[in-house]
Structures are given as structure tokens and as C-alpha cells.
Write a protein that holds these residues in place. Structure first.
Motif, PDB file in Angstrom:
ATOM      1  N   VAL A   1       0.820  -1.214   0.000  1.00  0.00           N
ATOM      2  CA  VAL A   1       0.000   0.000   0.000  1.00  0.00           C
ATOM      3  C   VAL A   1       0.860   1.273   0.000  1.00  0.00           C
ATOM      4  N   CYS A   2       0.614   2.101  -1.000  1.00  0.00           N
ATOM      5  CA  CYS A   2       1.477   3.252  -1.298  1.00  0.00           C
ATOM      6  C   CYS A   2       1.691   4.193  -0.115  1.00  0.00           C
ATOM      7  N   HIS A   3       0.646   4.482   0.635  1.00  0.00           N
ATOM      8  CA  HIS A   3       0.774   5.498   1.692  1.00  0.00           C
ATOM      9  C   HIS A   3       1.707   5.041   2.811  1.00  0.00           C
ATOM     10  N   ILE A   4       1.699   3.742   3.063  1.00  0.00           N
ATOM     11  CA  ILE A   4       2.572   3.196   4.095  1.00  0.00           C
ATOM     12  C   ILE A   4       3.989   3.081   3.525  1.00  0.00           C
ATOM     13  N   ALA A   5       4.064   2.675   2.263  1.00  0.00           N
ATOM     14  CA  ALA A   5       5.362   2.540   1.609  1.00  0.00           C
ATOM     15  C   ALA A   5       6.065   3.895   1.495  1.00  0.00           C
TER      16      ALA A   5
ATOM     17  N   SER B   1      -5.366  -2.423   5.148  1.00  0.00           N
ATOM     18  CA  SER B   1      -5.426  -1.133   4.436  1.00  0.00           C
ATOM     19  C   SER B   1      -4.440  -0.096   4.972  1.00  0.00           C
ATOM     20  N   CYS B   2      -4.375   1.035   4.259  1.00  0.00           N
ATOM     21  CA  CYS B   2      -3.514   2.143   4.685  1.00  0.00           C
ATOM     22  C   CYS B   2      -3.935   2.676   6.042  1.00  0.00           C
ATOM     23  N   THR B   3      -5.211   2.546   6.351  1.00  0.00           N
ATOM     24  CA  THR B   3      -5.727   3.037   7.627  1.00  0.00           C
ATOM     25  C   THR B   3      -5.420   2.074   8.767  1.00  0.00           C
ATOM     26  N   GLY B   4      -5.684   0.797   8.541  1.00  0.00           N
ATOM     27  CA  GLY B   4      -5.653  -0.161   9.648  1.00  0.00           C
ATOM     28  C   GLY B   4      -4.846  -1.417   9.399  1.00  0.00           C
ATOM     29  N   GLY B   5      -3.803  -1.317   8.546  1.00  0.00           N
ATOM     30  CA  GLY B   5      -2.976  -2.500   8.276  1.00  0.00           C
ATOM     31  C   GLY B   5      -1.511  -2.271   8.586  1.00  0.00           C
TER      32      GLY B   5
ATOM     33  N   VAL C   1      -4.514  -8.414   6.594  1.00  0.00           N
ATOM     34  CA  VAL C   1      -3.845  -7.979   5.362  1.00  0.00           C
ATOM     35  C   VAL C   1      -2.815  -6.894   5.682  1.00  0.00           C
ATOM     36  N   PRO C   2      -1.561  -7.307   5.934  1.00  0.00           N
ATOM     37  CA  PRO C   2      -0.530  -6.300   6.232  1.00  0.00           C
ATOM     38  C   PRO C   2      -0.419  -5.308   5.080  1.00  0.00           C
ATOM     39  N   ALA C   3      -0.412  -4.027   5.413  1.00  0.00           N
ATOM     40  CA  ALA C   3      -0.416  -3.005   4.360  1.00  0.00           C
ATOM     41  C   ALA C   3       0.802  -3.130   3.462  1.00  0.00           C
ATOM     42  N   SER C   4       1.974  -3.389   4.056  1.00  0.00           N
ATOM     43  CA  SER C   4       3.194  -3.443   3.246  1.00  0.00           C
ATOM     44  C   SER C   4       3.954  -4.735   3.511  1.00  0.00           C
ATOM     45  N   THR C   5       4.899  -5.011   2.639  1.00  0.00           N
ATOM     46  CA  THR C   5       5.723  -6.198   2.826  1.00  0.00           C
ATOM     47  C   THR C   5       6.605  -6.038   4.069  1.00  0.00           C
ATOM     48  N   GLU C   6       6.944  -4.783   4.407  1.00  0.00           N
ATOM     49  CA  GLU C   6       7.715  -4.550   5.630  1.00  0.00           C
ATOM     50  C   GLU C   6       6.872  -4.918   6.859  1.00  0.00           C
ATOM     51  N   VAL C   7       5.597  -4.558   6.829  1.00  0.00           N
ATOM     52  CA  VAL C   7       4.705  -4.928   7.935  1.00  0.00           C
ATOM     53  C   VAL C   7       4.580  -6.451   8.003  1.00  0.00           C
ATOM     54  N   ALA C   8       4.467  -7.089   6.819  1.00  0.00           N
ATOM     55  CA  ALA C   8       4.336  -8.549   6.779  1.00  0.00           C
ATOM     56  C   ALA C   8       5.557  -9.219   7.423  1.00  0.00           C
ATOM     57  N   LYS C   9       6.747  -8.692   7.114  1.00  0.00           N
ATOM     58  CA  LYS C   9       7.975  -9.251   7.713  1.00  0.00           C
ATOM     59  C   LYS C   9       7.970  -9.034   9.216  1.00  0.00           C
ATOM     60  N   GLN C  10       7.543  -7.862   9.614  1.00  0.00           N
ATOM     61  CA  GLN C  10       7.503  -7.511  11.029  1.00  0.00           C
ATOM     62  C   GLN C  10       6.563  -8.451  11.810  1.00  0.00           C
ATOM     63  N   LEU C  11       5.490  -8.896  11.157  1.00  0.00           N
ATOM     64  CA  LEU C  11       4.550  -9.822  11.809  1.00  0.00           C
ATOM     65  C   LEU C  11       5.244 -11.137  12.170  1.00  0.00           C
ATOM     66  N   GLU C  12       6.250 -11.490  11.376  1.00  0.00           N
ATOM     67  CA  GLU C  12       6.969 -12.736  11.645  1.00  0.00           C
ATOM     68  C   GLU C  12       7.999 -12.554  12.756  1.00  0.00           C
ATOM     69  N   ILE C  13       8.558 -11.354  12.823  1.00  0.00           N
ATOM     70  CA  ILE C  13       9.649 -11.094  13.770  1.00  0.00           C
ATOM     71  C   ILE C  13       9.125 -10.732  15.155  1.00  0.00           C
ATOM     72  N   GLU C  14       8.114  -9.867  15.156  1.00  0.00           N
ATOM     73  CA  GLU C  14       7.652  -9.344  16.439  1.00  0.00           C
ATOM     74  C   GLU C  14       6.843 -10.383  17.218  1.00  0.00           C
ATOM     75  N   THR C  15       7.033 -10.399  18.526  1.00  0.00           N
ATOM     76  CA  THR C  15       6.336 -11.410  19.324  1.00  0.00           C
ATOM     77  C   THR C  15       5.485 -10.773  20.401  1.00  0.00           C
TER      78      THR C  15
ATOM     79  N   THR D   1     -11.090  -2.450   9.868  1.00  0.00           N
ATOM     80  CA  THR D   1     -10.206  -1.341  10.282  1.00  0.00           C
ATOM     81  C   THR D   1      -9.954  -0.369   9.129  1.00  0.00           C
ATOM     82  N   THR D   2     -10.694  -0.513   8.024  1.00  0.00           N
ATOM     83  CA  THR D   2     -10.466   0.313   6.838  1.00  0.00           C
ATOM     84  C   THR D   2     -11.125   1.690   6.993  1.00  0.00           C
ATOM     85  N   ASN D   3     -11.237   2.413   5.890  1.00  0.00           N
ATOM     86  CA  ASN D   3     -11.592   3.832   5.983  1.00  0.00           C
ATOM     87  C   ASN D   3     -12.950   4.228   5.440  1.00  0.00           C
TER      88      ASN D   3
END
Lengths: 431, 191
Positions: A107-111, A304-308, A332-346, A391-393
């Protein structure tokens, strides 16, 4: 008379000492952002108007994130991504984040934030109404259509009418059951979907400055739902730290003068606010979660950009951990960085991703996905008479897919609590 | 554009958002391909709830059957017309369907800009609520020179707000035409 932060940034961009609300000014654009839905028609207009020798005004200042219709078999949608790919190749343009590569962001706004394009004191235009999200970085950011974007693409300039400003101050310490989403839904109920049309929305107060950049972005993000031209939060040390981590571009911190003029000022005590929903079919159709508790759901959606953003999943995971969801729940993680973070963060030693998987959530790849319905094969899309809490807009008729569906907009805490029970549920029941 | 146009009006309520004007699932079609872009006309206003479609009674679809053009060339709306997304496909879809102008109490910013800068249609603001002064299907006459809208079915005439400074862009036919006329694009030096 002093100036607001929005007036100061517009004056700087227009090369003027002073600008006044109502005045039309020509701005020098710092960044133009587009995506797969509006990029191809923007490029089409640009070529039509500037001819075969059309030049990008400044390649460093254009950025393209395909993000809307990505994981679909829809041939027209895929053709649009192809047009962007060809464009990037033909013009040897680097700030393109192609699908199917390591560079794909989502999602562009998060990216934009993650990739260091959000710079305090600058002016950003994007072919997406939620471009206002970037205003959380103390910059002027707003959405435009294809023609305006094509004009910027060729000239680096665009006209804008200097807006009057509205100020929203949140006092106090955020209670643990409240998120930025509740604050903006509260405002929307107060000023309605055209309460800020052609106006700047400025957020202030110790509660706002206690928020992370991600949460501040949620506030700015939904300024457009009130019709706002922009939603702005002056930068502080939290902003600086975020920006410095991602770019070494220079920035300028501007703040509203004490004697700046506002059309109206709104004050809130956060400890008096409750978890909020926007009921179908408008983001200003406000109610407390408590009042609609028990509403039977068929789907829950966190994205989404609002809630992902990572903070949204942190909120959700805290409640969902150790539970099972009662209705189909989409993460639905907004960005691939968020998706990676979901795996790392506990949370209590378990990764957020694992928490959602164990609870039975469907985890999708990063994109705008069902926030705006999308092609028929979009994951999480509302079908038939779905009743969704999200959590969307936006919850306009048909926004998430089916025209018969009903969508409640709420915070990640409220959506998570509702996912566990299958009915709309106040998050305070689990905190 | 001629000084006056006539035709039939289509009446809508408040907060007609861009998802109602052109649902997001259709945004995949080409805007430049003559044949494919007709889809935008065909799907224009297709997500307006049927009881709100064609006021005062509703139940009147903007586009009939497989058509891509509407029998209505003027939309009368309430407040906040075009709220929601930045999709320029929205005024494009209405233009494709044959809409020449909208008369609404107010507009969302991006929709308004897109209508003007893209040269798709003329977004007039009314001085009063006109959605209860017209019925869908009423014959109208819109006078661009005098900023008046006449209901030929009732013979009442209504003064509209002057377009103000954007009239230069509207009269030029869009932002690019305006910029060319004033020498902006060639010189890249802006007034």
C-alpha cells in the motif's frame, strides 16, 4: 497575523512569504506518487498532452507503487501493472516498486513513509485520496486526479487553493482501549463527511504527540473522510527519529504560529472518549461500540492504509492471542515490511503471525485488497449480505464489494474483540 | 461549449460518493481505448442504492440495459457530491454517459478539481437545495452565460453560483488547454 503550518508549507512551496486562505497558488511539488489504478491513465494524459517527447520533470521526485489490484487474475488489472512496468523501463525510472520482485512494497501510503519519501516541510501530491496520510509527517500531502497528476509529471507544478484550517486538540493520556482510529471516527461524527471540505485539518495536543508515527498516520489518513484537503501534524522528535532512520534527505520542521487563524477549534479529553464505530453506510455515521454491541457479523477485516500497519496488528494480536476467531477474519498487512515484522515481532513469546494463524485468521499478501472491493477474486471481498467490521476507511454502499453488504468501521482493538466473539464487541471486555 | 443546453435531469441526494458513481471493481478498464472506455458510461452511477436512484421516487436507473449512454444530461445533486476517492474515472464515467453538467449544493474537492481540470463536465453550485425543485425526467435549460438553470416542466428559473476563478479553466476546456493558452506549458514559468 501568524500562519498555520499548512499556510507556511504552501507559502514556501509557492515561493511566497505569505499566503492567505482562499488564494490560488502555483506550488512546486516535491514528490508525485501514483499507483496501478491511476498511474496508467495519468501516463496516458501526460503522453497525449506533452507529445512523444514528454519528459518526466524530475525522475527523483516521482514514485510509483503498484498496490491496488495486485493478486488477481483480472487481465485488465494485470495490464495496468504492465503499463507501469513498461513506463519504468522506457524512461529508466528507478522509484518503481514492481510486483513480483523483492522491491514490491504494497500500500502506497505506508510505503511512502517506510521508503523515506515523507519529509517534514515538503509538498507531496498523489493520485489517491488517502495521500493525506503523509501529513502525519508535518508536510502538505493531498490527493489529485489523473489530469492534475499528468500536469505535475510534466511540469512539477500544480495550482491549489490555500485552505482555511480547522484545529483538533486531544488532551490527556490515551487509555489502553483507545486508538487513533477512535479519535478520527469521533471527529467524523462531529463534523461529518463534508465538515472539512477544502479545509486543512490540523491535529495537536499531548495525546496526539504521545502516538507513534503509525498511529499519527491513521489520524491524517482519514482527513479525506471529512472532505479535508490535508490532515497535518507538526513534526517532533518522534517524526525526526522515524525520518532519519529512512532517509538522509534534508527536512524542515514548521509549526503553526500561536496567533495563526483557524476557522474553528475542537478540543477533546481522550479519557472521556469511548471506542467508536462508523455504522453503515458512511464514515460519519458514528456510534459507540457499546451501543451496537451484539450485532451479528459474517466477516472481520484488518488491513489497508488506515488499519494495516504494524501498530494495528500489535493492538489486534494482544486481544486475539490465545483465542480463536468465530467468523472469517482477514489479516492484510499493508506493506511487505509490515508482513515481515509480523513474523519477527512477538507477543508473550509468540510471533504476531503465529498468533493470527493459531486463531484461524486468513493472512493475505500486502496490497489494498478488499478495502475497496476490487476484482471478484480479491481476498476478503464482501459478498452478498456480508456484515463486516473493518479497520479500513470507507463504508459507502458497495465499497468493500457487494452492494448488499454492511460495513462497520472500527479500531483494530474493536475488530479483534469482535472477531473473537463473532458479534460486535467492546474491546474493554478483553482488556 | 454553447451558451445553453437542454435535456432531462437526473436527481440524486447528498453525499454521492465516487464508489457509487463508478464502483472500484470497474477501474481496470482503459480510459483511452474508445470501445473499452464505454464501459465507464455503462457502469456510471451503478452503485447508487436503487431507492435513491432518480429522486424523488427512486427506482430509475441512470443507464438502461446494455447502454453506455444515459437519457439524462444534467445531474442535480445535494451536498458533498463526489466525496471519497481521487478517481478521475468518476467525472469521466459521467461524461462518457452523456452528462454535460452537475448542479449540486457542494462538492468534494478532488471530484470538483477533476471535473474542471480534466474538462469533463461543468460542476455548478446551487444557491439553494434544488433536488426538491426538480423531478428526475424534468426538462431543463442550463444557461452558461447567465448561470441560470430553468425547469422547463415547471417554468421556474434558478440562479446558480458563478464559477469564479475556475471559469477560466472551464472555458478553456481543461487545465492543459488553459496552461497552453496562458503560455505556461511552453515556458514553464508560472504566474
Amino acid at each position: 497575523m501568524g500562519m498555520t503550518i499548512t499556510e507556511k508549507i504552501l507559502a514556501k512551496s509557492a515561493g511566497k512569504d505569505v499566503v492567505k486562505p482562499g488564494e490560488n497558488v502555483w506550488l512546486n511539488v516535491d514528490v508525485l506518487m501514483t499507483h496501478d489504478v491511476c498511474g496508467p491513465p495519468t501516463i496516458g494524459i501526460w503522453k497525449r498532452e506533452f507529445g512523444e517527447n514528454a519528459k518526466i520533470w524530475d525522475k527523483d521526485k516521482l514514485v510509483i507503487f503498484p498496490d491496488h489490484y495486485i493478486f488477481t487474475a483480472n487481465k485488465h488489472a494485470n495490464r495496468n501493472v504492465n503499463i507501469l512496468r513498461e513506463f519504468a523501463k522506457e524512461y529508466e525510472f528507478e522509484n518503481y516498486y514492481d510486483v513480483g520482485t523483492e522491491r514490491y512494497k504494497g500500500v502506497c501510503h505506508i510505503a511512502l513513509a517506510e521508503e523515506g519519501y515523507n519529509i517534514p516541510g515538503t509538498v507531496l501530491f498523489g493520485t489517491d485520496s488517502h495521500t493525506c496520510t503523509s501529513g502525519a509527517f508535518g508536510m502538505f500531502a493531498t490527493g489529485v486526479g489523473n489530469t492534475d497528476a499528468a500536469f505535475i509529471l510534466g511540469t512539477g507544478k500544480i495550482w491549489e487553493k490555500v485552505p482555511e484550517s480547522l484545529k483538533f486538540t486531544f488532551h490527556g493520556k490515551m487509555p489502553e482501549y483507545l486508538t487513533a482510529k477512535d479519535l478520527i471516527l469521533q471527529i467524523l461524527g462531529d463534523i461529518t463527511t463534508d465538515g472539512a471540505t477544502y479545509r486543512a485539518m490540523e491535529f495537536d495536543g499531548e495525546a496526539v504527540y504521545s502516538l507513534s508515527m503509525n498511529e499519527r498516520m491513521t489520524l491524517s489518513n482519514m482527513a479525506i473522510e471529512a472532505g479535508g484537503m490535508n490532515g497535518i501534524i507538526a513534526a517532533d522528535e518522534v517524526t525526526e527519529a522515524y525520518v532519519k532512520e529512512r532517509t538522509d534527505k534534508p527536512y524542515e520542521i514548521l509549526k503553526s504560529d500561536d496567533d495563526a487563524e483557524y476557522l474553528a477549534k475542537y478540543e477533546y479529553d481522550v479519557d472521556k472518549l469511548e471506542p467508536i464505530v462508523a455504522k453503515p453506510h458512511s464514515p460519519d455515521n458514528r456510534d459507540t461500540v457499546k451501543n451496537v454491541e451484539g450485532t451479528q457479523l459474517t466477516k472481520c477485516y484488518i488491513g489497508s492504509c488506515t488499519g494495516g500497519k504494524i501498530t494495528d496488528f500489535r493492538f489486534a494480536a494482544k486481544l486475539i492471542a490465545g483465542n480463536e476467531v468465530r467468523v472469517p477474519t482477514f489479516v492484510v498487512p499493508a506493506s511487505t515490511e509490515v508482513a515481515k515484522q509480523l513474523e519477527i515481532e512477538t507477543h508473550n513469546g509468540v510471533s504476531l503471525k503465529q498468533i493470527f494463524e493459531d486463531a484461524g485468521c486468513v493472512i493475505a499478501q500486502s496490497s489494498c485488497a478488499a478495502c475497496l472491493g476490487g476484482p471478484d477474486d480479491t481476498i476478503g471481498r464482501a459478498v452478498d449480505k456480508d456484515v463486516v467490521i473493518s479497520t479500513t476507511n470507507r463504508n459507502f454502499p458497495g465499497r468493500m464489494g457487494s452492494k448488499q453488504s454492511e460495513v462497520y468501521l472500527a479500531s483494530p482493538l474493536s475488530v479483534a474483540a469482535s472477531a473473537i466473539t463473532g458479534i460486535i464487541t467492546d474491546p474493554r471486555n478483553f482488556l | 461549449m454553447g451558451n445553453k443546453i437542454t435535456g432531462k435531469v437526473y436527481v440524486l441526494g447528498n453525499n454521492i460518493d465516487t464508489d457509487q458513481i463508478i464502483p472500484a471493481e470497474h477501474l481496470v478498464y482503459s480510459l483511452t481505448d474508445e470501445e473499452e472506455s464505454k464501459k465507464y458510461g455503462h457502469f456510471a452511477l451503478s452503485s447508487v442504492p436503487i431507492d435513491q436512484a432518480g429522486l424523488p421516487n427512486g427506482g430509475i436507473t441512470f443507464i438502461n440495459g446494455d447502454n453506455w449512454q444515459s437519457e439524462f444530461s444534467l445531474i442535480i445533486g445535494g451536498s458533498n457530491f463526489g466525496c471519497g476517492s481521487s478517481r478521475e474515472h468518476a467525472p469521466f464515467a459521467l461524461q462518457k454517459a452523456g452528462v454535460k453538467a452537475i448542479v449540486a449544493e457542494s462538492y468534494a474537492r478532488i471530484f470538483y478539481r477533476n471535473s474542471v481540470d480534466g474538462g469533463f463536465l461543468v460542476p455548478y453550485e446551487s444557491n439553494e437545495k434544488l433536488s426538491d425543485k426538480f423531478k428526475t425526467g424534468d426538462e431543463y435549460e442550463l444557461d452558461f452565460e447567465n448561470d441560470t438553470l430553468k425547469n422547463l416542466s415547471t417554468n421556474n428559473e434558478y440562479k446558480l453560483k458563478n464559477l469564479g476563478s475556475v471559469s477560466e479553466i472551464v472555458n478553456a476546456g481543461g487545465l492543459f488547454e488553459y496552461a497552453r493558452k496562458s503560455g505556461m506549458i511552453e515556458t514553464s514559468s508560472f504566474a
